[in-house]
Design an enzyme around this catalytic site. Sequence first.
Site, mmCIF file in Angstrom:
data_model
loop_
_atom_site.group_PDB
_atom_site.id
_atom_site.type_symbol
_atom_site.label_atom_id
_atom_site.label_comp_id
_atom_site.label_asym_id
_atom_site.label_seq_id
_atom_site.Cartn_x
_atom_site.Cartn_y
_atom_site.Cartn_z
ATOM 1 N N THR A 142 0.832 -1.197 0.000
ATOM 2 C CA THR A 142 0.000 0.000 0.000
ATOM 3 C C THR A 142 0.871 1.252 0.000
ATOM 4 O O THR A 142 2.022 1.205 0.395
ATOM 5 C CB THR A 142 -0.865 -0.066 1.276
ATOM 6 O OG1 THR A 142 -1.736 -1.164 1.120
ATOM 7 C CG2 THR A 142 -1.638 1.182 1.543
ATOM 8 N N GLY A 159 -9.619 -4.186 1.918
ATOM 9 C CA GLY A 159 -8.664 -4.181 3.031
ATOM 10 C C GLY A 159 -8.938 -3.052 4.007
ATOM 11 O O GLY A 159 -10.028 -2.472 4.035
ATOM 12 N N ASP A 160 -7.929 -2.731 4.796
ATOM 13 C CA ASP A 160 -8.076 -1.693 5.823
ATOM 14 C C ASP A 160 -7.932 -0.271 5.278
ATOM 15 O O ASP A 160 -8.431 0.677 5.883
ATOM 16 C CB ASP A 160 -7.022 -1.893 6.919
ATOM 17 C CG ASP A 160 -5.607 -1.820 6.360
ATOM 18 O OD1 ASP A 160 -5.343 -2.468 5.312
ATOM 19 O OD2 ASP A 160 -4.761 -1.105 6.928
ATOM 20 N N THR A 174 -0.045 0.270 6.607
ATOM 21 C CA THR A 174 0.211 -0.756 5.596
ATOM 22 C C THR A 174 0.474 -2.074 6.302
ATOM 23 O O THR A 174 1.179 -2.113 7.308
ATOM 24 C CB THR A 174 1.403 -0.404 4.689
ATOM 25 O OG1 THR A 174 1.679 -1.531 3.854
ATOM 26 C CG2 THR A 174 2.664 -0.056 5.472
ATOM 27 N N GLY A 175 -0.124 -3.132 5.792
ATOM 28 C CA GLY A 175 0.077 -4.427 6.434
ATOM 29 C C GLY A 175 -1.082 -5.343 6.112
ATOM 30 O O GLY A 175 -1.841 -5.085 5.173
HETATM 31 N N1 ASP Z 1 -3.233 -3.116 3.942
HETATM 32 C C1 ASP Z 1 -3.392 -3.491 2.584
HETATM 33 C C2 ASP Z 1 -4.589 -4.366 2.423
HETATM 34 O O1 ASP Z 1 -4.757 -5.269 3.219
HETATM 35 C C3 ASP Z 1 -2.229 -4.231 2.035
HETATM 36 C C4 ASP Z 1 -0.940 -3.556 2.184
HETATM 37 O O2 ASP Z 1 -0.736 -2.720 3.059
HETATM 38 O O3 ASP Z 1 -0.065 -3.895 1.399
HETATM 39 O O4 ASP Z 1 -5.302 -4.206 1.462
#
Ligand code: ASP
Length: 307
Positions: A174, A204-205, A225-226
Amino acid sequence: MPQNISIAIHGGAGTILRSTMTPELQAQYEAGLQQALDAGYKILADGGSSLDAVEVAVASLEDFPLFNAGRGAVFNNVGGHEMDAAIMYGKGLEAGAVCGVNHVKNPVKLARAIMDHSEHVVLCGLGAEQFAKLQQLPFCDDAYFYTDQRYNQWQQALLEDKVQLDHSDKKFGTVGAVALDKEGNLAAATSTGGMTNKKFGRMGDSPVIGAGTYANNQTCAISCTGHGELFIRCVVAYDVSCLMEYKGLSLKEACDIVVYDKLVKIGGEGGLIALDKNGNIEMPFNSEGMYRACRNSQGRNEVLIYR
Ligand code: ASP
């Protein structure tokens, strides 16, 4: 006394190892981060708003093909792209978010348009695309969103029949930005392609206000991000804000509890960027690395990848 200005950005967290990075690739990532940081900082330095700064910085990261957002968004299970984004302004808690959109060049601009020009906070899928057309936002065809790297990751994920966080081996992708302008207003924005091979309209979040994105002038601005599912369950961004508001913790104390304790306890790998109303910057992550950068009016100017 003039207000400090600050900006921090990220391009995703995960298993980012020196051993698997070439100097050329590292230079490209650093250039992408620097460009976005400079674009956002210039707006603040020229007296612009934090809201414009985060939008411009995130749009720059979306246009950069190595990050998982906009142009570099990962492939979903049927070989398309479903992008999520959000933006929030700490002044009056205004927010806009979008999920599951395809072909929209800059989802963060759509999130901003939803905030500014609709009576809603979140628009999804086809309806969101329809609104983007009414707002005359640019669309791009499939070729624009195609990169060999993403295509190969998707093929690999299909073979293994698994949903993959960006890149192989737990690397999140992200992008996001947080900023403080000279009026003392905080803003946050986040944009993502989500997870490679994701199915069934998964969101996602990032577009969830309070989970992946949050800004409140009384406390902080956060972009995460995660592993999105776990970040949603931990209501990560709002939790940092709550720890500051209700417990009186500093930005660093609040971030440390959420990223190194609460998230770790439920297996939530990733990180966040955070700014408080005094311009303090935190960029904690519990993974191997996180693409990140920050700059403020007191001379801090960093582009970092590893621990
Ligand atoms: N948080 C993002 C999601 O779950 C993914 C990411 O941070 O790479 O969509």
